[in-house]
Enzyme design. Structure first.
Site, PDB file in Angstrom:
ATOM      1  N   ARG A 276     -14.781  67.048 -12.781  1.00 43.08           N
ATOM      2  CA  ARG A 276     -15.711  67.460 -11.724  1.00 43.08           C
ATOM      3  C   ARG A 276     -15.831  66.375 -10.645  1.00 43.08           C
ATOM      4  O   ARG A 276     -14.915  65.571 -10.497  1.00 43.08           O
ATOM      5  CB  ARG A 276     -17.056  67.832 -12.369  1.00 43.08           C
ATOM      6  CG  ARG A 276     -16.925  69.050 -13.308  1.00 43.08           C
ATOM      7  CD  ARG A 276     -18.229  69.453 -13.918  1.00 43.08           C
ATOM      8  NE  ARG A 276     -19.194  69.863 -12.882  1.00 43.08           N
ATOM      9  CZ  ARG A 276     -20.494  70.032 -13.121  1.00 43.08           C
ATOM     10  NH1 ARG A 276     -20.964  69.862 -14.358  1.00 43.08           N
ATOM     11  NH2 ARG A 276     -21.304  70.385 -12.141  1.00 43.08           N
TER      12      ARG A 276
ATOM     13  N   ALA B 213     -28.032  65.081 -15.546  1.00 43.43           N
ATOM     14  CA  ALA B 213     -27.799  64.320 -14.301  1.00 43.43           C
ATOM     15  C   ALA B 213     -28.093  62.828 -14.481  1.00 43.43           C
ATOM     16  O   ALA B 213     -27.486  61.988 -13.799  1.00 43.43           O
ATOM     17  CB  ALA B 213     -28.649  64.897 -13.180  1.00 43.43           C
TER      18      ALA B 213
ATOM     19  N   ARG C 116     -19.739  62.206 -10.874  1.00 49.27           N
ATOM     20  CA  ARG C 116     -19.950  62.491 -12.303  1.00 49.27           C
ATOM     21  C   ARG C 116     -19.006  61.679 -13.192  1.00 49.27           C
ATOM     22  O   ARG C 116     -19.023  61.816 -14.419  1.00 49.27           O
ATOM     23  CB  ARG C 116     -19.779  63.989 -12.587  1.00 49.27           C
ATOM     24  CG  ARG C 116     -20.851  64.841 -11.954  1.00 49.27           C
ATOM     25  CD  ARG C 116     -20.727  66.303 -12.355  1.00 49.27           C
ATOM     26  NE  ARG C 116     -21.273  67.162 -11.336  1.00 49.27           N
ATOM     27  CZ  ARG C 116     -22.552  67.541 -11.254  1.00 49.27           C
ATOM     28  NH1 ARG C 116     -23.412  67.172 -12.163  1.00 49.27           N
ATOM     29  NH2 ARG C 116     -22.964  68.311 -10.265  1.00 49.27           N
TER      30      ARG C 116
ATOM     31  N   ASN D 133     -27.532  64.555 -24.416  1.00 47.02           N
ATOM     32  CA  ASN D 133     -26.944  65.029 -23.169  1.00 47.02           C
ATOM     33  C   ASN D 133     -27.940  64.639 -22.072  1.00 47.02           C
ATOM     34  O   ASN D 133     -28.909  65.363 -21.830  1.00 47.02           O
ATOM     35  CB  ASN D 133     -26.722  66.539 -23.197  1.00 47.02           C
ATOM     36  CG  ASN D 133     -26.070  67.038 -21.917  1.00 47.02           C
ATOM     37  OD1 ASN D 133     -25.970  66.305 -20.929  1.00 47.02           O
ATOM     38  ND2 ASN D 133     -25.629  68.282 -21.916  1.00 47.02           N
TER      39      ASN D 133
ATOM     40  N   ASP E 228     -30.372  51.362 -21.268  1.00 47.33           N
ATOM     41  CA  ASP E 228     -31.067  50.220 -21.864  1.00 47.33           C
ATOM     42  C   ASP E 228     -31.893  50.637 -23.079  1.00 47.33           C
ATOM     43  O   ASP E 228     -31.973  49.900 -24.063  1.00 47.33           O
ATOM     44  CB  ASP E 228     -31.968  49.537 -20.825  1.00 47.33           C
ATOM     45  CG  ASP E 228     -31.169  48.688 -19.840  1.00 47.33           C
ATOM     46  OD1 ASP E 228     -29.960  48.480 -20.061  1.00 47.33           O
ATOM     47  OD2 ASP E 228     -31.760  48.224 -18.846  1.00 47.33           O
TER      48      ASP E 228
ATOM     49  N   ARG F  43     -28.615  78.908 -15.192  1.00 43.42           N
ATOM     50  CA  ARG F  43     -28.071  77.849 -14.341  1.00 43.42           C
ATOM     51  C   ARG F  43     -26.551  77.873 -14.318  1.00 43.42           C
ATOM     52  O   ARG F  43     -25.919  77.693 -15.367  1.00 43.42           O
ATOM     53  CB  ARG F  43     -28.558  76.538 -14.979  1.00 43.42           C
ATOM     54  CG  ARG F  43     -28.044  75.331 -14.343  1.00 43.42           C
ATOM     55  CD  ARG F  43     -28.335  74.118 -15.201  1.00 43.42           C
ATOM     56  NE  ARG F  43     -27.921  72.969 -14.455  1.00 43.42           N
ATOM     57  CZ  ARG F  43     -27.652  71.795 -14.971  1.00 43.42           C
ATOM     58  NH1 ARG F  43     -27.773  71.604 -16.274  1.00 43.42           N
ATOM     59  NH2 ARG F  43     -27.262  70.833 -14.207  1.00 43.42           N
TER      60      ARG F  43
ATOM     61  N   TYR G 267     -21.791  76.302 -17.199  1.00 45.35           N
ATOM     62  CA  TYR G 267     -22.552  75.970 -18.408  1.00 45.35           C
ATOM     63  C   TYR G 267     -22.670  77.122 -19.404  1.00 45.35           C
ATOM     64  O   TYR G 267     -23.271  76.948 -20.461  1.00 45.35           O
ATOM     65  CB  TYR G 267     -23.951  75.465 -18.013  1.00 45.35           C
ATOM     66  CG  TYR G 267     -23.909  74.228 -17.129  1.00 45.35           C
ATOM     67  CD1 TYR G 267     -23.376  73.038 -17.593  1.00 45.35           C
ATOM     68  CD2 TYR G 267     -24.379  74.262 -15.816  1.00 45.35           C
ATOM     69  CE1 TYR G 267     -23.317  71.907 -16.790  1.00 45.35           C
ATOM     70  CE2 TYR G 267     -24.329  73.140 -15.001  1.00 45.35           C
ATOM     71  CZ  TYR G 267     -23.789  71.966 -15.497  1.00 45.35           C
ATOM     72  OH  TYR G 267     -23.732  70.847 -14.696  1.00 45.35           O
TER      73      TYR G 267
ATOM     74  N   GLU H  12     -22.751  61.097 -27.158  1.00 51.03           N
ATOM     75  CA  GLU H  12     -22.971  61.729 -25.849  1.00 51.03           C
ATOM     76  C   GLU H  12     -22.312  63.116 -25.826  1.00 51.03           C
ATOM     77  O   GLU H  12     -21.182  63.260 -26.292  1.00 51.03           O
ATOM     78  CB  GLU H  12     -22.332  60.836 -24.774  1.00 51.03           C
ATOM     79  CG  GLU H  12     -22.435  61.348 -23.353  1.00 51.03           C
ATOM     80  CD  GLU H  12     -21.574  60.526 -22.383  1.00 51.03           C
ATOM     81  OE1 GLU H  12     -20.598  59.871 -22.813  1.00 51.03           O
ATOM     82  OE2 GLU H  12     -21.871  60.568 -21.177  1.00 51.03           O
TER      83      GLU H  12
ATOM     84  N   PRO I 265     -32.519  66.786 -17.746  1.00 51.56           N
ATOM     85  CA  PRO I 265     -33.017  67.739 -16.757  1.00 51.56           C
ATOM     86  C   PRO I 265     -32.142  68.967 -16.547  1.00 51.56           C
ATOM     87  O   PRO I 265     -30.912  68.859 -16.553  1.00 51.56           O
ATOM     88  CB  PRO I 265     -33.090  66.908 -15.465  1.00 51.56           C
ATOM     89  CG  PRO I 265     -32.328  65.673 -15.725  1.00 51.56           C
ATOM     90  CD  PRO I 265     -32.350  65.441 -17.207  1.00 51.56           C
ATOM     91  N   ASN I 266     -32.815  70.073 -16.378  1.00 49.57           N
ATOM     92  CA  ASN I 266     -32.227  71.378 -16.038  1.00 49.57           C
ATOM     93  C   ASN I 266     -31.502  72.064 -17.193  1.00 49.57           C
ATOM     94  O   ASN I 266     -31.078  73.207 -17.063  1.00 49.57           O
ATOM     95  CB  ASN I 266     -31.285  71.258 -14.823  1.00 49.57           C
ATOM     96  CG  ASN I 266     -31.996  70.726 -13.600  1.00 49.57           C
ATOM     97  OD1 ASN I 266     -33.021  71.283 -13.219  1.00 49.57           O
ATOM     98  ND2 ASN I 266     -31.520  69.653 -13.014  1.00 49.57           N
TER      99      ASN I 266
ATOM    100  N   HIS J 254     -25.413  59.935 -14.931  1.00 46.38           N
ATOM    101  CA  HIS J 254     -24.689  59.283 -13.840  1.00 46.38           C
ATOM    102  C   HIS J 254     -25.546  58.309 -13.040  1.00 46.38           C
ATOM    103  O   HIS J 254     -25.060  57.717 -12.085  1.00 46.38           O
ATOM    104  CB  HIS J 254     -24.125  60.368 -12.904  1.00 46.38           C
ATOM    105  CG  HIS J 254     -23.554  61.544 -13.636  1.00 46.38           C
ATOM    106  ND1 HIS J 254     -22.491  61.434 -14.499  1.00 46.38           N
ATOM    107  CD2 HIS J 254     -23.927  62.852 -13.677  1.00 46.38           C
ATOM    108  CE1 HIS J 254     -22.219  62.627 -15.012  1.00 46.38           C
ATOM    109  NE2 HIS J 254     -23.086  63.506 -14.541  1.00 46.38           N
TER     110      HIS J 254
ATOM    111  N   HIS K 218     -21.601  66.579 -23.210  1.00 49.64           N
ATOM    112  CA  HIS K 218     -21.694  67.334 -21.966  1.00 49.64           C
ATOM    113  C   HIS K 218     -21.086  68.706 -22.199  1.00 49.64           C
ATOM    114  O   HIS K 218     -19.979  68.810 -22.755  1.00 49.64           O
ATOM    115  CB  HIS K 218     -20.969  66.628 -20.816  1.00 49.64           C
ATOM    116  CG  HIS K 218     -21.570  65.297 -20.530  1.00 49.64           C
ATOM    117  ND1 HIS K 218     -22.789  65.182 -19.905  1.00 49.64           N
ATOM    118  CD2 HIS K 218     -21.174  64.048 -20.854  1.00 49.64           C
ATOM    119  CE1 HIS K 218     -23.098  63.896 -19.836  1.00 49.64           C
ATOM    120  NE2 HIS K 218     -22.140  63.186 -20.404  1.00 49.64           N
ATOM    121  N   ILE K 219     -21.791  69.716 -21.745  1.00 50.94           N
ATOM    122  CA  ILE K 219     -21.326  71.093 -21.924  1.00 50.94           C
ATOM    123  C   ILE K 219     -20.067  71.323 -21.093  1.00 50.94           C
ATOM    124  O   ILE K 219     -19.088  71.902 -21.560  1.00 50.94           O
ATOM    125  CB  ILE K 219     -22.456  72.070 -21.522  1.00 50.94           C
ATOM    126  CG1 ILE K 219     -23.635  71.907 -22.497  1.00 50.94           C
ATOM    127  CG2 ILE K 219     -21.954  73.510 -21.494  1.00 50.94           C
ATOM    128  CD1 ILE K 219     -24.927  72.554 -22.036  1.00 50.94           C
ATOM    129  N   SER K 220     -20.101  70.846 -19.858  1.00 50.58           N
ATOM    130  CA  SER K 220     -18.945  70.991 -18.968  1.00 50.58           C
ATOM    131  C   SER K 220     -18.027  69.777 -19.114  1.00 50.58           C
ATOM    132  O   SER K 220     -18.421  68.755 -19.689  1.00 50.58           O
ATOM    133  CB  SER K 220     -19.428  71.099 -17.513  1.00 50.58           C
ATOM    134  OG  SER K 220     -20.028  69.873 -17.100  1.00 50.58           O
TER     135      SER K 220
END
Ligand code: DQA
Length: 144
Positions: A106, A76, A110, A73, A86, A17, A22, A97, A9-10, A79, A99-101
Site C-alpha cells: 500500500r 493507523a 504505511r 493491530n 515504547d 469500512r 478489509y 503484529e 482506531p477504526n 505508522h 494487519h488485515i490488509s
C-alpha cells in the site's frame, strides 16, 4: 496462559469500512474468531479496541502481570506511534503484529511500522485469519 488482543482506531467499523481492503466481516466476527481460537487452544483472552492512542498505551501497561502475550493491530497508529512502541518495549511481553490488509503493497506512509520494532512476528494481508495465525504463533512461542 492469557492473551490480550488489541485493535486500534477504526477497526470497530470492520464490515462497513473499505470492504475491498478489509473485508465484509464485522468487528463482532473478529471478536468471535479470536475467542473461538483461544477457547480451542486453551488460552484465556481479552479483546480490546480503542480509537485513542493513550488508551492503548494504558492497556498495554496494564497487561503486565495479567497477560502472557499480546496480539496487536495498532491500525493507523502503526505508522505514527512511538508511544505504543515504547509501551510494548516497557512491558516486554511477547507481542505479535497483525494487519488485515497487506500494508507492504500500500502507500509509502504505511511502510513504516513502529510497533513492529517490539514484535516477534508480523502477519499481514491474511484478512481476519491473520489473528488466528498470530494467536497460534504466540501460543507456540510461549509454550517453548
Ligand atoms: C491496518 C492497516 C493500517 O495501515 C490502517 O491504518 C488500518 C488497518 C490493517 O489491519 O490492515 O487501520 O492496520
Amino acid at each position: 496462559m492469557n492473551v490480550l488482543v488489541i485493535n486500534g482506531p477504526n477497526l470497530n467499523l470492520l464490515g462497513i469500512r473499505e470492504p475491498d481492503l478489509y473485508g465484509k466481516q464485522d468487528y463482532a466476527a473478529l471478536v468471535a474468531l479470536v475467542e473461538e481460537t483461544c477457547a480451542q487452544e486453551g488460552l484465556g483472552v481479552e479483546v480490546y479496541q480503542s480509537n485513542h492512542e493513550g488508551d492503548i498505551v494504558d492497556k498495554i501497561q496494564a497487561a503486565l502481570g495479567k497477560f502472557d502475550g499480546i496480539v496487536i493491530n495498532p491500525a493507523a497508529y502503526t505508522h505514527t506511534s512511538v508511544a505504543i512502541l515504547d509501551a510494548l518495549k516497557a512491558v516486554a511481553l511477547p507481542a505479535v503484529e497483525v494487519h488485515i490488509s497487506d500494508v507492504s503493497k500500500r502507500e509509502e506512509f504505511r511502510q513504516v511500522s513502529y510497533a513492529r520494532l517490539a514484535c516477534i512476528k508480523t502477519y499481514m494481508g491474511l484478512g481476519l485469519e491473520g489473528y488466528r495465525q498470530a494467536i497460534l504463533y504466540l501460543k507456540d512461542y510461549l509454550t517453548k
